[in-house]
Design a protein around this motif. Structure first.
Motif, mmCIF file in Angstrom:
data_model
loop_
_atom_site.group_PDB
_atom_site.id
_atom_site.type_symbol
_atom_site.label_atom_id
_atom_site.label_comp_id
_atom_site.label_asym_id
_atom_site.label_seq_id
_atom_site.Cartn_x
_atom_site.Cartn_y
_atom_site.Cartn_z
ATOM 1 N N ALA A 1 25.084 7.213 -101.226
ATOM 2 C CA ALA A 1 24.803 5.953 -100.531
ATOM 3 C C ALA A 1 25.185 4.781 -101.425
ATOM 4 N N LEU A 2 25.290 3.608 -100.802
ATOM 5 C CA LEU A 2 25.594 2.372 -101.512
ATOM 6 C C LEU A 2 24.482 1.365 -101.289
ATOM 7 N N ASN A 3 24.294 0.515 -102.260
ATOM 8 C CA ASN A 3 23.376 -0.610 -102.122
ATOM 9 C C ASN A 3 24.244 -1.851 -102.258
ATOM 10 N N ILE A 4 24.453 -2.569 -101.174
ATOM 11 C CA ILE A 4 25.362 -3.710 -101.164
ATOM 12 C C ILE A 4 24.553 -4.986 -100.991
ATOM 13 N N GLU A 5 24.859 -5.966 -101.826
ATOM 14 C CA GLU A 5 24.158 -7.240 -101.739
ATOM 15 C C GLU A 5 24.972 -8.230 -100.904
ATOM 16 N N TYR A 6 24.271 -8.969 -100.041
ATOM 17 C CA TYR A 6 24.866 -10.004 -99.201
ATOM 18 C C TYR A 6 24.054 -11.282 -99.342
ATOM 19 N N THR A 7 24.704 -12.400 -99.081
ATOM 20 C CA THR A 7 23.940 -13.646 -98.971
ATOM 21 C C THR A 7 23.178 -13.592 -97.652
ATOM 22 N N GLU A 8 22.226 -14.492 -97.488
ATOM 23 C CA GLU A 8 21.470 -14.542 -96.231
ATOM 24 C C GLU A 8 22.396 -14.801 -95.046
ATOM 25 N N LEU A 9 23.358 -15.702 -95.230
ATOM 26 C CA LEU A 9 24.301 -16.008 -94.143
ATOM 27 C C LEU A 9 25.174 -14.812 -93.806
ATOM 28 N N GLU A 10 25.675 -14.117 -94.829
ATOM 29 C CA GLU A 10 26.503 -12.935 -94.589
ATOM 30 C C GLU A 10 25.713 -11.864 -93.852
#
Length: 75
Positions: free
Chosen positions: A3-12
């Motif tokens: 699995a992956l843990n991907i970070e996004y901004t709130e807008l993304e």
């Protein structure tokens, strides 16, 4: 399963959630399907380019007016 843990901004993340909802999918399923589809697209393009390059001489012979050499000689 890996699995992956991907970070996004709130807008993304909001945009991804909206797109997933529009497709009737969970965010997890949406991101999974999108990444797999992109990998498949890249593989298809690589094979299409290889096929084109392998058959370029045949195309130029069959359609000399459309080949770059044919256009140069006609000018």
């Amino acid at each position: 399963m890996p699995a992956l843990n991907i970070e996004y901004t709130e807008l993304e993340l909001a945009a991804i959630r909206a797109a997933a909802a529009a497709d009737g999918k969970s965010v997890k399923a949406y991101v999974h399907d999108l990444s797999v589809r992109e990998q498949q697209r890249r593989t298809f393009v690589e094979h299409a380019v290889a096929f084109w390059n392998e058959h370029l001489d045949e195309f130029d012979a069959a359609f000399p007016e459309d080949s770059p050499a044919g256009k140069d000689s006609a000018a």
